[in-house]
Write a protein that holds these residues in place. Structure first.
Motif, short mmCIF file in Angstrom:
data_model
loop_
_atom_site.label_atom_id
_atom_site.label_comp_id
_atom_site.label_asym_id
_atom_site.label_seq_id
_atom_site.Cartn_x
_atom_site.Cartn_y
_atom_site.Cartn_z
N LEU A 11 0.82 -1.21 0.00
CA LEU A 11 0.00 0.00 0.00
C LEU A 11 0.85 1.26 0.00
N LEU A 12 1.93 1.27 0.74
CA LEU A 12 2.83 2.42 0.78
C LEU A 12 3.49 2.64 -0.58
N CYS A 15 0.90 4.09 -2.95
CA CYS A 15 0.68 5.51 -2.66
C CYS A 15 1.80 6.37 -3.22
N GLY A 19 1.26 9.06 -6.10
CA GLY A 19 1.62 10.44 -5.82
C GLY A 19 2.57 11.00 -6.86
N ARG A 30 -3.13 16.80 -4.34
CA ARG A 30 -2.64 15.49 -3.91
C ARG A 30 -3.76 14.55 -3.51
N SER A 31 -4.64 15.01 -2.65
CA SER A 31 -5.68 14.13 -2.13
C SER A 31 -6.67 13.72 -3.22
N LEU A 34 -4.87 11.20 -5.65
CA LEU A 34 -4.76 9.86 -5.07
C LEU A 34 -6.10 9.16 -5.02
N SER A 38 -6.90 5.79 -7.06
CA SER A 38 -7.30 4.63 -6.27
C SER A 38 -8.61 4.04 -6.76
#
Length: 77
Positions: A11-12, A15, A19, A30-31, A34, A38
């Protein structure tokens, strides 16, 4: 079977890749970037699972996630 650390590392990594792709190619915050990536990835994975239901492509990940007691992890109010 994947360990909890393997799932966290996966998951990291996703991300970080999302990003970077948002920074390089998408003019989104950014949010939001993502979130959009996702949702798109989830749709692609669900589509693959629907196209190949007998192959159980994500059985290992699904079995690992079913072992996590989310009620114990998330504190109640």
């Amino acid at each position: 079977m994947l360990s909890l650390m393997d799932v966290a590392a996966l998951l990291l990594t996703l991300c970080a890749v999302f990003g970077w792709a948002n920074y390089k190619f998408l003019p989104l915050s950014r949010s939001v970037g993502l979130l959009v990536m996702s949702v798109a990835t989830s749709a692609v994975l669900l589509g693959l699972n629907a196209l190949f239901p007998k192959h159980r492509l994500f059985a290992l990940l699904t079995d690992t996630l079913r072992q996590i007691d989310f009620i114990a992890i998330i504190p109640s109010q």
